[in-house]
Design a protein around this motif. Sequence first.
Motif, mmCIF file in Angstrom:
data_model
loop_
_atom_site.group_PDB
_atom_site.id
_atom_site.type_symbol
_atom_site.label_atom_id
_atom_site.label_comp_id
_atom_site.label_asym_id
_atom_site.label_seq_id
_atom_site.Cartn_x
_atom_site.Cartn_y
_atom_site.Cartn_z
ATOM 1 N N THR A 127 -1.002 -2.448 9.388
ATOM 2 C CA THR A 127 -2.388 -2.952 8.817
ATOM 3 C C THR A 127 -2.098 -3.954 7.398
ATOM 4 O O THR A 127 -1.445 -3.040 6.584
ATOM 5 C CB THR A 127 -3.328 -1.974 8.693
ATOM 6 O OG1 THR A 127 -3.320 -1.417 9.846
ATOM 7 C CG2 THR A 127 -4.687 -2.362 8.356
ATOM 8 N N VAL A 128 -2.659 -4.784 7.162
ATOM 9 C CA VAL A 128 -2.546 -5.760 5.860
ATOM 10 C C VAL A 128 -3.809 -6.143 5.596
ATOM 11 O O VAL A 128 -4.845 -6.298 6.298
ATOM 12 C CB VAL A 128 -1.603 -6.867 6.068
ATOM 13 C CG1 VAL A 128 -0.137 -6.507 6.553
ATOM 14 C CG2 VAL A 128 -2.092 -7.850 7.055
ATOM 15 N N HIS A 129 -3.764 -6.434 4.300
ATOM 16 C CA HIS A 129 -5.065 -6.996 3.578
ATOM 17 C C HIS A 129 -5.485 -8.594 4.233
ATOM 18 O O HIS A 129 -4.617 -9.346 4.292
ATOM 19 C CB HIS A 129 -5.110 -7.115 2.357
ATOM 20 C CG HIS A 129 -5.020 -5.543 1.433
ATOM 21 N ND1 HIS A 129 -6.087 -5.078 1.277
ATOM 22 C CD2 HIS A 129 -3.928 -4.973 1.027
ATOM 23 C CE1 HIS A 129 -5.775 -3.758 0.630
ATOM 24 N NE2 HIS A 129 -4.421 -3.639 0.527
ATOM 25 N N CYS A 150 -3.043 8.082 6.322
ATOM 26 C CA CYS A 150 -1.739 7.883 6.858
ATOM 27 C C CYS A 150 -0.833 9.021 6.350
ATOM 28 O O CYS A 150 -1.053 9.998 5.417
ATOM 29 C CB CYS A 150 -1.042 6.527 6.357
ATOM 30 S SG CYS A 150 -0.297 6.279 4.803
ATOM 31 N N PRO A 151 0.387 9.450 6.796
ATOM 32 C CA PRO A 151 1.282 10.426 6.345
ATOM 33 C C PRO A 151 1.802 10.261 4.906
ATOM 34 O O PRO A 151 2.222 11.382 4.537
ATOM 35 C CB PRO A 151 2.355 10.117 7.248
ATOM 36 C CG PRO A 151 1.909 9.588 8.757
ATOM 37 C CD PRO A 151 1.027 8.432 8.049
ATOM 38 N N HIS A 152 1.459 9.040 4.393
ATOM 39 C CA HIS A 152 1.968 8.955 2.928
ATOM 40 C C HIS A 152 0.736 9.228 2.078
ATOM 41 O O HIS A 152 0.758 8.946 0.860
ATOM 42 C CB HIS A 152 2.713 7.710 2.677
ATOM 43 C CG HIS A 152 3.775 7.321 3.733
ATOM 44 N ND1 HIS A 152 3.501 6.617 4.786
ATOM 45 C CD2 HIS A 152 5.175 7.876 4.016
ATOM 46 C CE1 HIS A 152 4.543 6.418 5.781
ATOM 47 N NE2 HIS A 152 5.623 7.217 4.972
ATOM 48 N N GLY A 170 -2.031 -10.267 2.751
ATOM 49 C CA GLY A 170 -1.028 -10.214 3.535
ATOM 50 C C GLY A 170 -0.019 -8.890 3.456
ATOM 51 O O GLY A 170 0.841 -8.692 4.136
ATOM 52 N N GLU A 171 -0.577 -8.231 2.153
ATOM 53 C CA GLU A 171 0.260 -7.121 1.804
ATOM 54 C C GLU A 171 -0.299 -5.732 2.747
ATOM 55 O O GLU A 171 -1.415 -5.682 2.630
ATOM 56 C CB GLU A 171 0.151 -6.803 0.434
ATOM 57 C CG GLU A 171 0.877 -7.903 -0.532
ATOM 58 C CD GLU A 171 0.976 -7.356 -1.913
ATOM 59 O OE1 GLU A 171 0.142 -6.429 -2.215
ATOM 60 O OE2 GLU A 171 1.794 -8.142 -2.827
ATOM 61 N N PRO A 172 0.605 -4.916 3.038
ATOM 62 C CA PRO A 172 0.389 -3.779 3.744
ATOM 63 C C PRO A 172 -0.627 -2.716 3.021
ATOM 64 O O PRO A 172 -0.760 -2.676 1.757
ATOM 65 C CB PRO A 172 1.605 -3.092 4.345
ATOM 66 C CG PRO A 172 2.702 -3.569 3.211
ATOM 67 C CD PRO A 172 2.157 -5.067 2.675
ATOM 68 N N LEU A 173 -1.556 -2.142 3.752
ATOM 69 C CA LEU A 173 -2.384 -1.263 3.126
ATOM 70 C C LEU A 173 -1.455 -0.018 2.598
ATOM 71 O O LEU A 173 -1.783 0.792 1.654
ATOM 72 C CB LEU A 173 -3.525 -0.653 3.991
ATOM 73 C CG LEU A 173 -4.876 -1.230 3.998
ATOM 74 C CD1 LEU A 173 -4.712 -2.910 4.210
ATOM 75 C CD2 LEU A 173 -5.778 -0.654 4.752
ATOM 76 N N CYS A 174 -0.583 0.207 3.320
ATOM 77 C CA CYS A 174 0.502 1.314 2.832
ATOM 78 C C CYS A 174 2.057 0.738 3.322
ATOM 79 O O CYS A 174 2.267 0.643 4.258
ATOM 80 C CB CYS A 174 0.344 2.682 3.841
ATOM 81 S SG CYS A 174 1.628 3.824 3.479
ATOM 82 N N PRO A 175 2.562 0.334 2.105
ATOM 83 C CA PRO A 175 4.034 -0.183 2.093
ATOM 84 C C PRO A 175 4.833 0.828 3.053
ATOM 85 O O PRO A 175 5.787 0.339 3.909
ATOM 86 C CB PRO A 175 4.361 -0.609 0.930
ATOM 87 C CG PRO A 175 3.082 -0.540 0.045
ATOM 88 C CD PRO A 175 2.107 0.214 0.838
ATOM 89 N N ILE A 340 9.768 -12.454 -7.571
ATOM 90 C CA ILE A 340 9.230 -12.683 -6.183
ATOM 91 C C ILE A 340 8.193 -11.443 -6.034
ATOM 92 O O ILE A 340 8.013 -10.511 -6.577
ATOM 93 C CB ILE A 340 9.986 -12.456 -5.000
ATOM 94 C CG1 ILE A 340 10.978 -10.875 -5.133
ATOM 95 C CG2 ILE A 340 10.973 -13.548 -5.013
ATOM 96 C CD1 ILE A 340 11.900 -11.098 -4.044
ATOM 97 N N ARG A 341 7.043 -11.682 -5.037
ATOM 98 C CA ARG A 341 6.292 -10.503 -4.796
ATOM 99 C C ARG A 341 7.068 -9.455 -4.241
ATOM 100 O O ARG A 341 7.782 -9.297 -3.602
ATOM 101 C CB ARG A 341 5.215 -10.873 -3.774
ATOM 102 C CG ARG A 341 4.165 -12.136 -4.311
ATOM 103 C CD ARG A 341 3.273 -12.496 -3.371
ATOM 104 N NE ARG A 341 2.422 -11.429 -2.678
ATOM 105 C CZ ARG A 341 1.959 -11.410 -1.371
ATOM 106 N NH1 ARG A 341 2.080 -12.840 -0.623
ATOM 107 N NH2 ARG A 341 1.129 -10.456 -0.925
ATOM 108 N N GLU A 342 6.230 -8.042 -4.433
ATOM 109 C CA GLU A 342 6.973 -6.789 -4.175
ATOM 110 C C GLU A 342 6.978 -6.943 -2.300
ATOM 111 O O GLU A 342 8.052 -6.294 -1.915
ATOM 112 C CB GLU A 342 6.171 -5.694 -4.381
ATOM 113 C CG GLU A 342 6.827 -4.316 -4.609
ATOM 114 C CD GLU A 342 8.145 -4.376 -5.324
ATOM 115 O OE1 GLU A 342 9.175 -3.726 -4.998
ATOM 116 O OE2 GLU A 342 8.129 -5.087 -6.485
#
Length: 455
Positions: A127-129, A150-152, A170-175, A340-342
């Motif tokens: 899942t991403v923003h 999530c588990p994290h 485009g960045e994940p809710l949980c990396p 660069i972006r993370e």
Amino acid sequence: MPCSARSHAVAGMIDRLNHPDYDRWATQIKRAGGCRQPIHLRGKVDHYDQATGQLLHHYTTNTEPDGILRVPCKTRRATRCPACAETYRADTYHLIRAGLIGGKSVPETVSTHPCLFVTLTAPSFGTVHVRREKNGKILPCHPRRDAATCPHGQIMSCTDRHSSDDPRLGEPLCPDCYDYEGSVLFNAISPELWRRFTEALRRRFAKLSGLTLKALREQATISFAKVAEYQRRGVVHFHAVIRLDGPDGPDAPPPAWATADALADAVQHAASVVTAEIKPLSRTFRWGTQLDVRRITMTGDLTEQAVAAYIAKYATKAAECVGTLDRRIQPLDDLAALPIREHARHLIAACMRLGALDDLAELRLIQWAHMLGFRGHFSTKSRRYSTTLGALRAAREEHMKESEITTGRLPLFDEDTVLVIAHWAYAGQGLSAGDQLLAAAITGTRLPSAGGGAR
């Protein structure tokens, strides 16, 4: 730009303006079309009469400004050279549009052939923003009342209404939950997935028509042109124009039974069944569920002009929307220090990690880490779709040659009786800071934000 650098640039500009060969230098810059990083060439060209051996014409860069000839870099990347990328975009536009309405050696009757605009997407890797709109209203990203954790320890919900320039898109809710390896592997295998899709499309269309593949080729042809686009999450999806022709391509109409509806059915089936496997990891990939199939018409929202412009726009872009670099990343580069972006950093790290495995060497993930694993051609077409980029460039070169003859810079020769001997050597690339200022003024182009000096 620091004061010292600005002063140096101004001094270089003044020196160039006062140089005796400034007019010829300015002509080179204009002919390069505003190229930000022109190629420097040294060499000569001699024209001989084949019958007598007489030297008819001699050209050497020794008489050119700085002893070099500046020619366009011809990159397709808008981040490197907007001027050359614009030429590439325009060529792609005309190539796509010619396959829809004719022109450039394609008959105008091709506009009556059934034609679809198809978008093949990537599957989800987490899942991403996202930015979602409905009836002109921006909706919350991922609103969930009873969102799971999530588990994290991350609550998988986001109620923000993201703006179009929100860096979180485009960045994940949980990396930690995101499947970075799957993302880069899909990019790496997507060209093969596209190839299998085109094969499955032809097989399915033949079956729906009650024909064998051989019999189908004798009665109809499926032509296409496609371009790859990066989504903000870092995976590619493909936009394609798919057209039905007769057995001789665009010169002949398809048979009456070869309809757009039958083609759409074949597209939907092929997209749902094709897979590509990365055997060393026992991972199988397929297209995402968000398949878009629409008919192209000469009127309405999805016209040939709109489709050609849409595809051409992405022909000059790469993975910059994800926040990565437009150059290759070396194994010894410090990933933590790259600007660069993370999210892009995680994707590049996955490429480096997987690329070090011997069983995945053929994917060349390290060499294409800056592209997040994708190593295919951004724009491709079937042989009979329309003209080629090479033909468009040849026509442009012929026009420039005629202009040189008209202005007297090149004599008019009978090409069948003239021997041309040329010798060229690479002598560098780019423009000095002062030359950049002048070139921008001459061609009306923007200055690069940083760097871009001659080398």
